[in-house]
Design a protein around this motif. Structure first.
Motif, PDB file in Angstrom:
ATOM      1  N   GLU A 140      19.709  60.110 -22.409  1.00 18.24           N
ATOM      2  CA  GLU A 140      20.008  61.385 -22.722  1.00 18.24           C
ATOM      3  C   GLU A 140      19.209  62.499 -22.424  1.00 18.24           C
ATOM      4  O   GLU A 140      17.925  62.261 -22.195  1.00 18.24           O
ATOM      5  CB  GLU A 140      20.225  61.342 -24.268  1.00 18.24           C
ATOM      6  N   GLN A 141      19.684  63.704 -22.434  1.00 23.95           N
ATOM      7  CA  GLN A 141      18.799  64.898 -22.183  1.00 23.95           C
ATOM      8  C   GLN A 141      18.064  64.926 -23.388  1.00 23.95           C
ATOM      9  O   GLN A 141      18.433  64.935 -24.391  1.00 23.95           O
ATOM     10  CB  GLN A 141      19.852  66.136 -22.027  1.00 23.95           C
ATOM     11  N   THR A 171      16.241  67.131 -25.897  1.00 24.44           N
ATOM     12  CA  THR A 171      16.371  68.314 -26.613  1.00 24.44           C
ATOM     13  C   THR A 171      15.759  68.324 -27.889  1.00 24.44           C
ATOM     14  O   THR A 171      14.871  67.274 -28.373  1.00 24.44           O
ATOM     15  CB  THR A 171      17.822  68.493 -26.725  1.00 24.44           C
ATOM     16  N   SER A 188      15.284  60.321 -25.608  1.00 22.29           N
ATOM     17  CA  SER A 188      15.928  58.882 -24.909  1.00 22.29           C
ATOM     18  C   SER A 188      15.205  57.955 -25.526  1.00 22.29           C
ATOM     19  O   SER A 188      15.857  56.809 -25.350  1.00 22.29           O
ATOM     20  CB  SER A 188      15.403  59.054 -23.350  1.00 22.29           C
TER      21      SER A 188
END
Length: 346
Positions: free
Chosen positions: A204-205, A207, A212
């Motif tokens: 996952e990105q 943010t 992740s």
């Protein structure tokens, strides 16, 4: 001439002894040696005039000079030994520890906030009879998906952006749910109540709200005559202990392939009391977990007869809970290795 040299030697002896007595440091004794016994010292200067003395008189002068040199060297050795001992004692006294003085403050490490939340979760569920079960972070595709009712090609797999390894069908687990199968196959057909805390991995990105790598706490209860009411009562008890008495709770229908029926559980926002704020996105509710009754097919994969046994499962996100509890606005702080973050939370 002989008498003059002999007198000079005797005078030198007395002067040297007196000067040596007044020395108090190693450096001063070295200077004394250079002045009286060195190559350009006073004793050498006196002996240079021996050449003007008759050969018959030289032995007596030489004998006295050797006696004086030997005596002065012995005196120097004794003086240096005494000074070194005194300097050593002074150094020891200077370094002595006064045990009556206050000790130096020790900087103690602090527990990571995620660890504190994990332990608090474990303590709460321990009061309800749940044991902690460890399961591997590296799983096979079979355990991570297939035995959880997600065969190859199942659309639900798209919900998890999976890290695959170079070994075929080996993945980093995307959730702690595979531990359910490990536990059921170990304990079946005995009833079980367990929680499975650990790290999960998803591509996952990164943010302020997602990472992740993150923690998850899976829970599982399997036995005879377990109903949805048991699930609700367990979570109501959990919410009261974790967030305080009097929490409002709601159950929203949802879909998970390994539970049926499935729900997501919310509580009234602990920050604003349900009035609406940026933490709850002005809804007044905070999602705390997903849950449901264990799918009969998953029970069968685990070694239980779904006609005789039932159970419920749930998944908690302790990192999000920690952010809510300590008012942390960026999940990336958890893995930034910034000691200021731990000091502020502590």
């Amino acid at each position: 001439m002989q008498s003059d040299i002999l007198q000079q030697l005797e005078d030198l002896r007395q002067q040297a002894i007196t000067a040596l007595t007044s020395t108090s440091t190693t450096e001063e004794t070295r200077a004394w040696h250079s002045e009286y016994l060195g190559r350009k010292g006073r004793l050498t200067g006196i002996l240079r005039s021996v050449g003007a003395v008759s050969p018959e008189e030289r032995p007596r002068i030489g004998k006295l000079a050797n006696e004086i040199k030997t005596a002065l060297e012995e005196a120097l050795q004794e003086r240096q030994t005494a000074i070194e001992q005194a300097e050593l004692e002074a150094a020891r006294n200077k370094e002595l520890i006064d045990v009556t003085l206050p000790g130096r403050p020790q900087t103690l490490g602090k527990m990571h906030p995620s660890t504190r939340t994990l332990r608090e979760i474990a303590d709460i569920f321990a009061t309800m009879g749940f044991l902690v079960y460890d399961s591997p972070e590296v799983e096979t595709d079979e355990y991570n998906f297939q035995l959880l009712n997600m065969p190859p090609g199942h659309p639900a797999r798209d919900l998890w952006d999976t890290f695959y390894t170079t070994t075929p069908d080996v993945v980093l687990r995307t959730h702690t749910s595979p531990g359910q199968i490990h536990a059921m196959r170990q304990y079946a057909p005995e009833p079980i109540r367990i929680i499975l805390p650990g790290k999960c991995y998803r591509y996952e990105q990164v943010t302020a709200r997602s990472e992740s790598m993150f923690y998850q706490v899976e829970g599982l209860a399997v036995g005879k005559n377990i109903t949805f009411s048991d699930l609700k009562g367990t979570f109501m008890n959990y919410a009261s202990q974790m967030y305080g008495e009097g929490r409002k709770m709601r159950f929203r229908k949802h879909y998970f392939p390994f539970t049926e029926p499935s729900v997501e559980v919310d509580i009234d926002c602990v920050i604003c009391g349900g009035k609406g704020c940026n933490i709850c996105k002005y809804t007044g509710w905070l999602e705390i977990l997903g849950a449901g009754m264990v799918n009969p097919r998953v029970l069968e994969y685990g070694g239980y007869d779904p006609a005789e046994y039932s159970g419920f499962a749930f998944g908690l996100g302790p990192d999000r809970m920690t952010m809510q509890k300590y008012d942390i606005n960026d999940i990336r702080y958890f893995f930034s290795n910034d000691v200021r973050f731990l000091e502020r939370i502590g």
